[in-house]
Design an enzyme around this catalytic site. Structure first.
Site, PDB file in Angstrom:
ATOM      1  CE1 TYR A   8      -3.296   0.425   4.675  1.00  0.00           C
ATOM      2  CE2 TYR A   8      -3.525  -1.870   5.336  1.00  0.00           C
ATOM      3  CZ  TYR A   8      -3.493  -0.898   4.353  1.00  0.00           C
ATOM      4  OH  TYR A   8      -3.652  -1.267   3.043  1.00  0.00           O
ATOM      5  CE  LYS A  56      -1.387  -4.176   3.449  1.00  0.00           C
ATOM      6  NZ  LYS A  56      -1.684  -5.467   2.814  1.00  0.00           N
ATOM      7  CB  SER A  92      -0.886   0.018   1.252  1.00  0.00           C
ATOM      8  OG  SER A  92      -1.520   1.285   1.399  1.00  0.00           O
TER       9      SER A  92
HETATM   10  C1  WQD Z   1      -9.671  10.116   0.530  1.00  0.00           C
HETATM   11  C2  WQD Z   1      -9.910  11.611   0.660  1.00  0.00           C
HETATM   12  C3  WQD Z   1     -10.097  12.341   2.944  1.00  0.00           C
HETATM   13  C4  WQD Z   1     -13.775  10.106   3.769  1.00  0.00           C
HETATM   14  C5  WQD Z   1      -6.819   5.214   2.316  1.00  0.00           C
HETATM   15  C6  WQD Z   1      -6.297   4.228   3.335  1.00  0.00           C
HETATM   16  C7  WQD Z   1      -6.395   2.851   2.849  1.00  0.00           C
HETATM   17  C8  WQD Z   1      -5.776   2.698   1.479  1.00  0.00           C
HETATM   18  C9  WQD Z   1      -6.313   3.750   0.541  1.00  0.00           C
HETATM   19  C10 WQD Z   1      -5.135   0.495   0.795  1.00  0.00           C
HETATM   20  C11 WQD Z   1      -9.111  12.243   1.785  1.00  0.00           C
HETATM   21  C12 WQD Z   1     -11.415  12.531   2.212  1.00  0.00           C
HETATM   22  C13 WQD Z   1     -12.654  10.630   3.173  1.00  0.00           C
HETATM   23  C14 WQD Z   1     -14.854  10.952   4.122  1.00  0.00           C
HETATM   24  C15 WQD Z   1     -13.624  12.824   3.247  1.00  0.00           C
HETATM   25  N1  WQD Z   1      -6.093   1.451   0.937  1.00  0.00           N
HETATM   26  N2  WQD Z   1     -12.596  11.976   2.905  1.00  0.00           N
HETATM   27  N3  WQD Z   1     -14.737  12.289   3.843  1.00  0.00           N
HETATM   28  O1  WQD Z   1      -7.187   8.830   3.132  1.00  0.00           O
HETATM   29  O2  WQD Z   1      -6.168   8.129   0.955  1.00  0.00           O
HETATM   30  O3  WQD Z   1      -6.582   6.490   2.827  1.00  0.00           O
HETATM   31  O4  WQD Z   1      -6.098   5.010   1.094  1.00  0.00           O
HETATM   32  O5  WQD Z   1      -4.062   0.506   1.259  1.00  0.00           O
HETATM   33  O6  WQD Z   1      -7.791   2.506   2.739  1.00  0.00           O
HETATM   34  O7  WQD Z   1      -4.951   4.562   3.550  1.00  0.00           O
HETATM   35  O8  WQD Z   1      -8.473   7.422   1.443  1.00  0.00           O
HETATM   36  O9  WQD Z   1     -10.885   7.400   0.947  1.00  0.00           O
HETATM   37  O10 WQD Z   1     -10.120   7.569   3.361  1.00  0.00           O
HETATM   38  O11 WQD Z   1      -9.837   9.525   1.824  1.00  0.00           O
HETATM   39  O12 WQD Z   1     -13.546  14.039   3.004  1.00  0.00           O
HETATM   40  O13 WQD Z   1     -15.891  10.531   4.688  1.00  0.00           O
HETATM   41  O14 WQD Z   1     -11.285  11.829   0.999  1.00  0.00           O
HETATM   42  O15 WQD Z   1      -9.819  13.435   3.800  1.00  0.00           O
HETATM   43  O16 WQD Z   1      -8.736  13.558   1.376  1.00  0.00           O
HETATM   44  P1  WQD Z   1      -7.046   7.804   2.070  1.00  0.00           P
HETATM   45  P2  WQD Z   1      -9.899   7.916   1.943  1.00  0.00           P
END
Ligand code: WQD
Length: 364
Positions: free
Chosen positions: A161, A165, A137
């Site tokens: 997490y 990884k 990841s």
């Molecule tokens: C994306 C953007 C949030 C939810 C995940 C994890 C993990 C990884 C993929 C595999 C950010 C914003 C989010 C919400 C929001 N998978 N957001 N409201 O943060 O990149 O992390 O990446 O390893 O699952 O690390 O993904 O989808 O949580 O957030 O505004 O209810 O959406 O602040 O900018 P993220 P995310």
């Protein structure tokens, strides 16, 4: 064609990768404990591939269980050997993947993700199965120093997490007999063929609408939350901050269509099988950043539904921008993403519209 073990094969990325591998003619053994997935997804694979019961009995064998169960892993490998069709490679998806959950249960994440991987490697080695594609990841980069992020960027996880990884990646470097911090393609001195694939943000669904992302409980991630608001399961999306140093003030991420990601796994497997012992480390991302507001607008367009949202405080641990430098995956594998945000939202909505409650309520 090969016989492959797919750990976590009923999960979001695992099930989509199974589609691509079955279409390529491989025969699959799927191990899954269904803790964050459903056996219904595997049933749906049969309809996507038009597999009858006789075909699926040989081409898609399912074992319910945990990757930490060494006796079960032994049984799976031994059964294949007795059938004169030993397992030739493993694609290892099984693991826990929720950032916030990992903060509250670090030992649980180290047990499943790290001890589970160690157990798998021990059994693979014992059965002389030394070809592995690992579900890593981009979370292990932590706060990126430079964007787009190359594979050479520092490994600096900021949650358990991501740390788990990174730990498995180091374990794999040791198993391959490689120095931990050298290059994206290293010769292995132990005969292992290993690919460590660093996903950015996997989203979307198979275009059939039969399989897709179905997180347990309240989604932590943006895309499934937006999707559940659009279908009416959630009220209002909280947007975590509009004061980020980005074009519209909201967070930017590299969203990769799950089918592109699945195809990337097939390309990585082909590259490993087609060449000598090595340790390959690659980003799997689009190289394109999309903001939260852009995702909302694209999803509203694709679904024809409104996605009401409210700007709230930033989420702890978030970075402003996380986007892949995907050039090495194309150089090494000839793979790049082929689908953009519109296809992601189109296919993600097709899944959600056809399955308002995901796989819940379905009986395998
Ligand atoms: C994306 C953007 C949030 C939810 C995940 C994890 C993990 C990884 C993929 C595999 C950010 C914003 C989010 C919400 C929001 N998978 N957001 N409201 O943060 O990149 O992390 O990446 O390893 O699952 O690390 O993904 O989808 O949580 O957030 O505004 O209810 O959406 O602040 O900018 P993220 P995310």
């Amino acid at each position: 064609m090969a016989r492959l073990l797919i750990t976590g094969g009923a999960g979001f990325i695992g099930s989509h990768t199974c589609v691509v591998l079955l279409e390529a003619g491989h025969n699959l053994l799927v191990l899954d404990n269904f803790s964050n997935s459903s056996p219904v997804a595997l049933e749906r694979l049969k309809s996507i591939l038009n597999l009858n019961d006789r075909d699926s009995a040989s081409r898609l064998q399912v074992f319910q269980g945990d990757v930490r169960d060494i006796d079960l892993l032994e049984k799976i490998f031994e059964k294949s050997e007795l059938q004169s069709s030993p397992i030739e490679a493993v694609i290892h998806f099984a693991g826990l993947k929720a950032v916030e959950e990992s903060v509250h249960d670090p030992l649980g994440y180290w047990d499943v993700n790290v001890s589970g991987s160690r157990t798998l490697l021990e059994v693979m080695d014992k059965h002389d199965c030394k070809t592995l594609v690992f579900s890593s990841s981009a979370t292990l980069y932590g706060y990126p120093d430079i964007v787009p992020i190359p594979e050479s960027a520092p490994i600096n996880p900021i949650n358990p997490y991501g740390a788990s990884k990174a730990a498995v990646e180091m374990m794999l470097a040791d198993v391959a007999g490689c120095l931990k911090d050298r290059g994206i393609k290293q010769a292995s001195t132990t005969g292992w063929r290993i690919a460590r694939l660093r996903y950015f943000n996997p989203v979307g669904a198979h275009p059939s609408g039969c399989i897709g992302e179905d997180p347990n409980g309240v989604p932590n991630n943006l895309f499934p939350y937006v999707s559940q608001v659009a279908i009416g399961r959630r009220g209002t999306l909280q947007v975590f901050g509009s004061d980020w140093p980005t074009s519209d003030g909201t967070g930017i991420r590299d969203y990769i269509h799950v089918m592109d990601l699945a195809e990337g796994h097939k390309c990585a497997l082909d590259a490993l099988v087609g060449s000598g012992p090595q340790l390959l480390t690659l980003n799997l991302g689009s190289g394109v950043g999309s903001s939260v507001l852009e995702v909302i607008r694209a999803f509203e367009t694709a679904s024809g539904r409104e996605v009401p949202y409210k700007i709230v405080e930033r989420r702890p641990g978030d970075a402003a921008i996380t986007v892949a430098d995907p050039t090495l995956a194309y150089k090494c594998l000839g793979w790049r993403t082929r689908r953009g945000l519109n296809e992601i939202c189109r296919d993600g909505w097709a899944w959600q519209f056809a399955n308002p409650n995901g796989y819940k309520g379905e009986v395998a």
